[in-house]
Scaffold this active site. Structure first.
Site, PDB file in Angstrom:
ATOM      1  N   ASN A   1       0.868  -1.125  -0.044  1.00 57.19           N
ATOM      2  CA  ASN A   1      -0.033  -0.036  -0.047  1.00 57.19           C
ATOM      3  C   ASN A   1       0.803   1.194   0.018  1.00 57.19           C
ATOM      4  O   ASN A   1       1.542   1.412   0.844  1.00 57.19           O
ATOM      5  CB  ASN A   1      -0.790   0.038   1.216  1.00 57.19           C
ATOM      6  CG  ASN A   1      -1.932   1.201   1.307  1.00 57.19           C
ATOM      7  OD1 ASN A   1      -1.778   2.072   0.626  1.00 57.19           O
ATOM      8  ND2 ASN A   1      -2.746   1.124   2.240  1.00 57.19           N
TER       9      ASN A   1
ATOM     10  N   LYS B   1       3.335   1.016   2.980  1.00 58.28           N
ATOM     11  CA  LYS B   1       2.963  -0.195   3.975  1.00 58.28           C
ATOM     12  C   LYS B   1       3.211  -1.598   3.358  1.00 58.28           C
ATOM     13  O   LYS B   1       2.728  -1.738   2.098  1.00 58.28           O
ATOM     14  CB  LYS B   1       1.762  -0.022   4.473  1.00 58.28           C
ATOM     15  CG  LYS B   1       1.614   1.491   5.284  1.00 58.28           C
ATOM     16  CD  LYS B   1       0.301   1.633   5.817  1.00 58.28           C
ATOM     17  CE  LYS B   1       0.160   2.853   6.542  1.00 58.28           C
ATOM     18  NZ  LYS B   1      -1.135   3.458   6.637  1.00 58.28           N
TER      19      LYS B   1
ATOM     20  N   HIS C   1     -12.516   3.635  -0.674  1.00 55.07           N
ATOM     21  CA  HIS C   1     -12.514   2.673   0.660  1.00 55.07           C
ATOM     22  C   HIS C   1     -13.138   1.507   0.548  1.00 55.07           C
ATOM     23  O   HIS C   1     -13.627   0.629   1.258  1.00 55.07           O
ATOM     24  CB  HIS C   1     -13.189   3.402   2.094  1.00 55.07           C
ATOM     25  CG  HIS C   1     -12.252   4.603   2.312  1.00 55.07           C
ATOM     26  ND1 HIS C   1     -12.713   5.377   2.747  1.00 55.07           N
ATOM     27  CD2 HIS C   1     -10.910   4.614   2.675  1.00 55.07           C
ATOM     28  CE1 HIS C   1     -11.802   6.487   3.324  1.00 55.07           C
ATOM     29  NE2 HIS C   1     -10.467   5.838   2.884  1.00 55.07           N
TER      30      HIS C   1
ATOM     31  N   ARG D   1      -2.648  -1.916  -3.406  1.00 57.56           N
ATOM     32  CA  ARG D   1      -3.955  -1.229  -3.372  1.00 57.56           C
ATOM     33  C   ARG D   1      -3.805  -0.014  -4.204  1.00 57.56           C
ATOM     34  O   ARG D   1      -2.806   0.715  -4.390  1.00 57.56           O
ATOM     35  CB  ARG D   1      -3.945  -0.489  -1.856  1.00 57.56           C
ATOM     36  CG  ARG D   1      -5.146   0.353  -1.875  1.00 57.56           C
ATOM     37  CD  ARG D   1      -4.909   1.072  -0.312  1.00 57.56           C
ATOM     38  NE  ARG D   1      -6.096   1.747  -0.377  1.00 57.56           N
ATOM     39  CZ  ARG D   1      -6.398   3.001   0.378  1.00 57.56           C
ATOM     40  NH1 ARG D   1      -5.163   3.427   1.159  1.00 57.56           N
ATOM     41  NH2 ARG D   1      -7.343   3.574   0.611  1.00 57.56           N
TER      42      ARG D   1
ATOM     43  N   GLY E   1      -8.521   9.275   5.990  1.00 57.87           N
ATOM     44  CA  GLY E   1      -9.650   9.360   5.011  1.00 57.87           C
ATOM     45  C   GLY E   1     -10.770   9.024   5.550  1.00 57.87           C
ATOM     46  O   GLY E   1     -10.754   7.983   6.383  1.00 57.87           O
TER      47      GLY E   1
ATOM     48  N   ARG F   1      -8.600  16.564   4.245  1.00 55.65           N
ATOM     49  CA  ARG F   1      -9.299  16.929   2.878  1.00 55.65           C
ATOM     50  C   ARG F   1     -10.750  17.653   3.437  1.00 55.65           C
ATOM     51  O   ARG F   1     -11.221  17.355   4.403  1.00 55.65           O
ATOM     52  CB  ARG F   1      -9.766  15.750   2.269  1.00 55.65           C
ATOM     53  CG  ARG F   1      -8.766  15.283   1.305  1.00 55.65           C
ATOM     54  CD  ARG F   1      -8.797  13.710   0.868  1.00 55.65           C
ATOM     55  NE  ARG F   1      -7.896  12.795   1.615  1.00 55.65           N
ATOM     56  CZ  ARG F   1      -8.133  11.396   1.546  1.00 55.65           C
ATOM     57  NH1 ARG F   1      -8.972  10.950   0.548  1.00 55.65           N
ATOM     58  NH2 ARG F   1      -7.315  10.768   2.113  1.00 55.65           N
TER      59      ARG F   1
ATOM     60  N   GLY G   1      -8.999   3.649  11.787  1.00 58.02           N
ATOM     61  CA  GLY G   1      -8.563   4.405  12.948  1.00 58.02           C
ATOM     62  C   GLY G   1      -9.526   5.025  14.205  1.00 58.02           C
ATOM     63  O   GLY G   1      -9.303   4.637  15.437  1.00 58.02           O
TER      64      GLY G   1
ATOM     65  N   GLY H   1     -10.903   7.094   9.158  1.00 51.50           N
ATOM     66  CA  GLY H   1      -9.551   7.173   9.568  1.00 51.50           C
ATOM     67  C   GLY H   1      -9.194   8.671   9.058  1.00 51.50           C
ATOM     68  O   GLY H   1      -9.798   9.428   9.322  1.00 51.50           O
TER      69      GLY H   1
ATOM     70  N   GLU I   1      -7.862  -4.239   5.248  1.00 47.45           N
ATOM     71  CA  GLU I   1      -7.785  -4.137   3.705  1.00 47.45           C
ATOM     72  C   GLU I   1      -6.669  -4.811   3.197  1.00 47.45           C
ATOM     73  O   GLU I   1      -6.749  -5.376   1.878  1.00 47.45           O
ATOM     74  CB  GLU I   1      -7.486  -2.704   3.422  1.00 47.45           C
ATOM     75  CG  GLU I   1      -8.782  -1.738   3.693  1.00 47.45           C
ATOM     76  CD  GLU I   1      -8.350  -0.273   4.121  1.00 47.45           C
ATOM     77  OE1 GLU I   1      -7.609   0.207   5.312  1.00 47.45           O
ATOM     78  OE2 GLU I   1      -8.752   0.610   3.294  1.00 47.45           O
TER      79      GLU I   1
END
Ligand code: ADP
Length: 401
Positions: free
Chosen positions: A15, A22, A188, A100, A219, A248, A335, A217, A386
């Site tokens: 990711n 990650k 997502h 991803r 996002g 955002r 999160g 999270g 994910e």
């Protein structure tokens, strides 16, 4: 006579973000089920990078710090990671790498094995996801160079939402724009797909009914599920739409964008930076994009940012409940959704009018069910995964394509 030791089969999941990569390594069991072997990340790719890897139990396996000013970039980070994996690969064969990829546009409704033509097609979506897509594709290119013989699979955050009815995907623009791909895609999706996959065993009513999943999270978005299928999402053509996020803005009167450009003389690039990187919790609080920092702060601006986030969650929940024609369950994840009892409690209290009765004690204890027994609307808090979803898709694609 004992059976010969067959090599274990591994799938690496990547990711890649703007400043971090990650990674997770999954091992395929004889049954086909996947189990996590290790996971970690390379952070701060462009200044003082840091590599860290943990075993499946969370125990630290290894780490390395580079000096200030070091620029590893995505290629350098993957080179280091691949060498690390090589050194720990005794008795393991690498089946493939799953990535991803945030935007799959209109054509990619399923994960796909990547070749040069796919890569070129996916590059067309860079303007639609400038924070993510270029880095997702950089990682694919780097792996193609470093491990040319290993198959790669792209898994899209938009794919799960391709089941949304046209009505939910439309903007009220002339029809030709819809045909050309100017539509709501939703994001997502890998997280929502994972949650939908665990609901039948955990929460049968949420699995078969009208459920809103809140991925809160850095996002943040919400997805309306009808019997486990996506029917609407708060995110749209790009991942700025919907809820306010760490940096955002979430949804905005499009007239604001016109005003900023035409009257305030901001360039398109400046508006892009404003909406993607300087707005949301960070912009409103002037302090941080991190919910923990804001919850711990006494500053009125931090409090206002959190209050506005909760208010907007309540409005979007009402909107998705309307799209579903009622509501049977809500699920919190990611999160903030998994870790903040306070934010969950505030969103649930605000949704009392929908028939949601929060079990305060269960919520404070971390769930998983956080609604009272007689509540018309069930509430759950569930960890998303994910990476496992990407590994499952990669395994399936490599077996069939
Ligand atoms: P990403 O979109 O980067 O994967 P995550 O799903 O990891 O983001 O979510 C990060 C957000 O979760 C941050 O705003 C962080 O403050 C928040 N978070 C993590 N733990 C907690 C907690 N205990 N309380 C409140 N917020 C938390």
């Amino acid at each position: 006579m004992s059976a010969p030791n067959l090599p274990e089969q591994a799938i690496v999941v990547l990711n890649a973000g703007s400043s971090s990569v990650k990674f997770s390594v999954f091992i395929a069991q004889a049954s086909g089920a996947l189990s996590l072997r290790l996971h970690g990340q390379v952070e701060a790719l462009f200044n003082q990078p840091h590599f860290l890897v943990r075993g499946a139990d969370g125990a630290l396996m290894d780490q390395r710090h580079w000096s200030a000013g070091t620029q590893l970039g995505h290629h350098g980070a993957l080179e280091y990671l691949i060498e690390f994996l090589r050194q720990h690969s005794e008795g393991i064969v690498l089946l493939g790498v799953g990535h991803r990829v945030v935007h799959g546009g209109m054509s990619y409704a399923d994960p796909v094995r990547v070749d040069a033509a796919t890569l070129a097609a996916l590059a067309q979506f860079v303007p639609l996801a400038p924070l993510h897509q270029p880095h997702n594709l950089d990682a694919i290119r780097a792996v193609a160079e470093l491990l040319p013989e290993v198959p790669q699979v792209a898994c899209f955050d938009t794919a799960f939402h391709r089941s949304d009815p046209d009505m939910a995907q439309m903007f009220a623009l002339p029809q030709r724009f819809f045909e050309e791909g100017v539509r709501r895609y939703g994001f997502h999706g890998l997280s929502y797909e994972y949650i939908a996959s665990v609901l039948p065993a955990l929460a049968p009513r949420a699995a078969s009914g009208r459920t809103v999943v809140m991925h809160l999270g850095n996002g943040a978005s919400m997805c309306a599920l009808s019997a486990g299928r996506s029917v609407a999402s708060t995110m749209g053509f790009t991942a700025i739409d919907g809820l306010p996020m760490g940096t955002r803005s979430g949804n905005l009167d499009p007239g604001v964008v016109l005003y900023l450009q035409q009257e305030r003389g901001m360039s398109a690039a400046e508006v892009e930076r404003l909406l993607y990187q300087q707005s949301g919790l960070l912009g409103m609080s002037g302090l941080s994009s991190d919910m923990r920092t804001l919850l711990a702060s006494d500053s009125p601006a931090a409090r206002r940012a959190v209050d506005h986030f909760v208010y907007r969650c309540g409005r979007e929940l009402g909107s998705l409940a309307a799209a579903l024609g009622g509501l049977d369950a809500v699920v919190f994840t990611a999160g903030v959704g998994e870790n903040s009892a306070e934010i969950r409690a505030r969103i649930c209290r605000q949704a009392a009018w929908l028939g949601l009765q929060l079990d305060e004690a269960a919520n404070a204890a971390g769930g998983p069910c956080i609604s009272l027994a007689g509540s018309v609307v069930e509430a759950w808090t569930l960890p998303t995964d994910e990476e496992l979803m990407i590994a499952r898709h990669t395994q399936r694609v490599l077996m069939t394509q």
